[in-house]
Design a protein around this motif. Structure first.
Motif, PDB file in Angstrom:
ATOM      1  N   TYR A 193       0.822  -1.215   0.000  1.00  0.00           N
ATOM      2  CA  TYR A 193       0.000   0.000   0.000  1.00  0.00           C
ATOM      3  C   TYR A 193       0.843   1.246   0.000  1.00  0.00           C
ATOM      4  O   TYR A 193       1.957   1.274   0.515  1.00  0.00           O
ATOM      5  N   ASP A 194       0.275   2.265  -0.623  1.00  0.00           N
ATOM      6  CA  ASP A 194       0.811   3.618  -0.574  1.00  0.00           C
ATOM      7  C   ASP A 194       0.174   4.253   0.658  1.00  0.00           C
ATOM      8  O   ASP A 194      -1.039   4.489   0.695  1.00  0.00           O
TER       9      ASP A 194
ATOM     10  N   LYS B  73      -2.324   8.340   1.930  1.00  0.00           N
ATOM     11  CA  LYS B  73      -3.687   8.776   2.247  1.00  0.00           C
ATOM     12  C   LYS B  73      -4.357   7.929   3.332  1.00  0.00           C
ATOM     13  O   LYS B  73      -5.575   7.941   3.468  1.00  0.00           O
TER      14      LYS B  73
ATOM     15  N   HIS C  67       4.573   3.325   4.128  1.00  0.00           N
ATOM     16  CA  HIS C  67       4.168   2.474   3.015  1.00  0.00           C
ATOM     17  C   HIS C  67       4.499   1.008   3.275  1.00  0.00           C
ATOM     18  O   HIS C  67       5.246   0.687   4.186  1.00  0.00           O
ATOM     19  N   ALA C  68       3.977   0.144   2.429  1.00  0.00           N
ATOM     20  CA  ALA C  68       4.328  -1.275   2.514  1.00  0.00           C
ATOM     21  C   ALA C  68       4.433  -1.886   1.134  1.00  0.00           C
ATOM     22  O   ALA C  68       3.597  -1.631   0.270  1.00  0.00           O
TER      23      ALA C  68
ATOM     24  N   TYR D  32      16.687  20.523  -3.365  1.00  0.00           N
ATOM     25  CA  TYR D  32      15.274  20.876  -3.180  1.00  0.00           C
ATOM     26  C   TYR D  32      14.434  19.612  -3.013  1.00  0.00           C
ATOM     27  O   TYR D  32      14.837  18.527  -3.440  1.00  0.00           O
ATOM     28  N   THR D  33      13.258  19.757  -2.458  1.00  0.00           N
ATOM     29  CA  THR D  33      12.317  18.651  -2.382  1.00  0.00           C
ATOM     30  C   THR D  33      11.804  18.362  -3.790  1.00  0.00           C
ATOM     31  O   THR D  33      11.227  19.231  -4.433  1.00  0.00           O
ATOM     32  N   ASP D  34      12.029  17.169  -4.267  1.00  0.00           N
ATOM     33  CA  ASP D  34      11.551  16.762  -5.586  1.00  0.00           C
ATOM     34  C   ASP D  34      10.026  16.604  -5.527  1.00  0.00           C
ATOM     35  O   ASP D  34       9.509  15.867  -4.688  1.00  0.00           O
ATOM     36  N   PRO D  35       9.299  17.301  -6.414  1.00  0.00           N
ATOM     37  CA  PRO D  35       7.820  17.207  -6.368  1.00  0.00           C
ATOM     38  C   PRO D  35       7.314  15.768  -6.463  1.00  0.00           C
ATOM     39  O   PRO D  35       6.258  15.460  -5.925  1.00  0.00           O
ATOM     40  N   PHE D  36       8.076  14.910  -7.124  1.00  0.00           N
ATOM     41  CA  PHE D  36       7.611  13.536  -7.317  1.00  0.00           C
ATOM     42  C   PHE D  36       7.986  12.616  -6.160  1.00  0.00           C
ATOM     43  O   PHE D  36       7.612  11.456  -6.130  1.00  0.00           O
TER      44      PHE D  36
ATOM     45  N   ARG E  37       7.900  13.724  -2.745  1.00  0.00           N
ATOM     46  CA  ARG E  37       7.553  14.301  -1.448  1.00  0.00           C
ATOM     47  C   ARG E  37       6.795  13.352  -0.540  1.00  0.00           C
ATOM     48  O   ARG E  37       6.901  13.445   0.679  1.00  0.00           O
ATOM     49  N   PHE E  38       6.044  12.411  -1.124  1.00  0.00           N
ATOM     50  CA  PHE E  38       5.313  11.441  -0.290  1.00  0.00           C
ATOM     51  C   PHE E  38       6.053  10.107  -0.162  1.00  0.00           C
ATOM     52  O   PHE E  38       5.574   9.202   0.520  1.00  0.00           O
ATOM     53  N   TYR E  39       7.198   9.976  -0.842  1.00  0.00           N
ATOM     54  CA  TYR E  39       7.821   8.655  -0.971  1.00  0.00           C
ATOM     55  C   TYR E  39       9.255   8.567  -0.474  1.00  0.00           C
ATOM     56  O   TYR E  39       9.902   7.527  -0.599  1.00  0.00           O
TER      57      TYR E  39
ATOM     58  N   TYR F 219       9.186   2.071   4.324  1.00  0.00           N
ATOM     59  CA  TYR F 219       8.461   0.991   3.646  1.00  0.00           C
ATOM     60  C   TYR F 219       8.637  -0.306   4.429  1.00  0.00           C
ATOM     61  O   TYR F 219       9.772  -0.716   4.672  1.00  0.00           O
TER      62      TYR F 219
END
Lengths: 248, 248
Positions: free
Chosen positions: A10-11, A14, A57-58, A120-124, A126-128, A241
């Motif tokens: 899972y991501d 959210k 995450h998992a 910088y924080t990479d937009p792609f 930021r959640f990972y 993860y």
């Protein structure tokens, strides 16, 4: 009743973590809701190998549950996947005997932690990933990781909020690879168990060692002092993860 | 007034596309809001190299704007980045003369399209790839890509909604690489211009060719018939990345 063991990815972005909470979206909640649909209303308890926090995450979380009825393991996989939101995926399914327990039967777990080293924080990412835009010596980190392996008292690396008294755990392997391609550090930790927030605290400490703000062998001191305040930071949930859970 | 040229990356997932729209979150809107803050209330028009649709990403979108005042290009980069949300990143900044125009000056653009070929939708790729879980021949796709290169009438590959009459474009290179590591196809298209949804329609057609549901040389026919109905599908926005924009 038939006991099923599922391996799920899972991501966590959210989800309010793995564990069921009233009115909040959790992985356990989503799974139990799907099972209730399949049983036409009968609640089925899902047992995970352990909790993961909000944002974690998992790739290979393991769960079990007792299903009222029986179907081939592959049918169970397809049925649940058809009811899953896009951020949860059942990767594997097996029928197990009643002695299998997703939590009590765990022998080892592997966690991965990804750190983005870009300025910088990479937009792609930021959640990972976690983000550490400072100078880092991978050599120093790798030296420090050797101190982690073996049996140690991890009191300094357990967030308050855990209920477990015994803070001694064994780390079988602790590695770090720098990936030049995407400017990421990837940590992996395999152990017989991990305390609350332990991996994230270990990573925060390792990054400080890599940056030269701590002695390379500071883990040896931290095992001794048994003081959470000494280890300070906690790396963000987004980089963590749960990679694999091992049973006998 | 000073004209600045910025190169920006964004994760398009949470944007209603690039172009400003009342009350909707767009990339242009977020940039103009930041600039209004910097000028203490004065509106600054942002001009992009072109629009991107909702869900479409960018590694290297280019914009320009005229700023009332002057500061070194690196200061502009830092100032805007400090006001950007985490899904937008200014990667490069330059002061340009008034003849530079982000849209009218475009010579070439490169788009990338990522396709996840796994059987199930990967929870971590759902916003960042298209998904094609069917049998595919990369050889067939590569043969078809050769037909794309050169000057052609792309009427069959333009979504309605575009206002441009002349549908002739030149594709300088069109490639596809299969990445075994993550089970992804990565397409790249470089051309002097792209019609509305053109890359996504090309990819949908290429996947059908790769799957054997179209003739390998179907592009030659589609260029002739000039009929959007014949090309059918449109690959999802989530796999599309504006990779680079080239000027003189």
């Amino acid at each position: 009743m038939t006991r099923y063991k599922l391996t799920i990815a899972y991501d966590g972005t959210k989800f309010h973590g793995f564990q069921r909470q009233n009115d909040l979206r959790t992985v356990q909640g989503v799974l139990e809701k799907a099972l209730t649909k399949m049983t036409k209303g009968q609640h089925v308890d899902v047992v995970g190998s352990g909790r993961t926090d909000a944002g974690v995450h998992a790739f290979g979380q393991v769960i079990h549950f007792d299903y009222p009825g029986q179907m081939p393991a592959q049918n169970m996989l397809k049925a649940i996947n058809s009811l899953m939101p896009l951020d949860v995926l059942v990767k594997d399914s097996a029928i197990v005997d009643e002695n299998f327990h997703a939590r009590f039967g765990v022998k080892r777990k592997t966690y991965q932690y990804r750190v983005d080293c870009g300025y910088y924080t990479d937009p792609f990412k930021r959640f990972y990933t976690g983000h550490y835009p400072y100078k880092i010596s991978v050599d120093k980190i790798q030296t420090a990781l050797k101190d982690l392996e073996g049996e140690h008292d991890f009191t300094s690396f357990a967030a308050s909020g855990g209920v477990i008294e015994n803070k001694v755990r064994t780390i079988y392997s602790a590695t770090c690879v720098y990936n030049k391609n995407n400017d990421e550090l990837v940590f992996e930790f395999t152990g017989n168990g991990f305390l609350y927030n332990m991996v994230r605290i270990l990573v925060a400490t390792l990054l400080e060692i890599g940056n030269g703000r701590r002695d390379v062998h500071d883990f040896l001191r931290l095992f001794e002092v048994k003081d959470r305040q000494e280890a300070r930071g906690t790396a963000p949930a987004s980089g963590l993860y749960l990679k694999e859970v091992f049973y006998d």
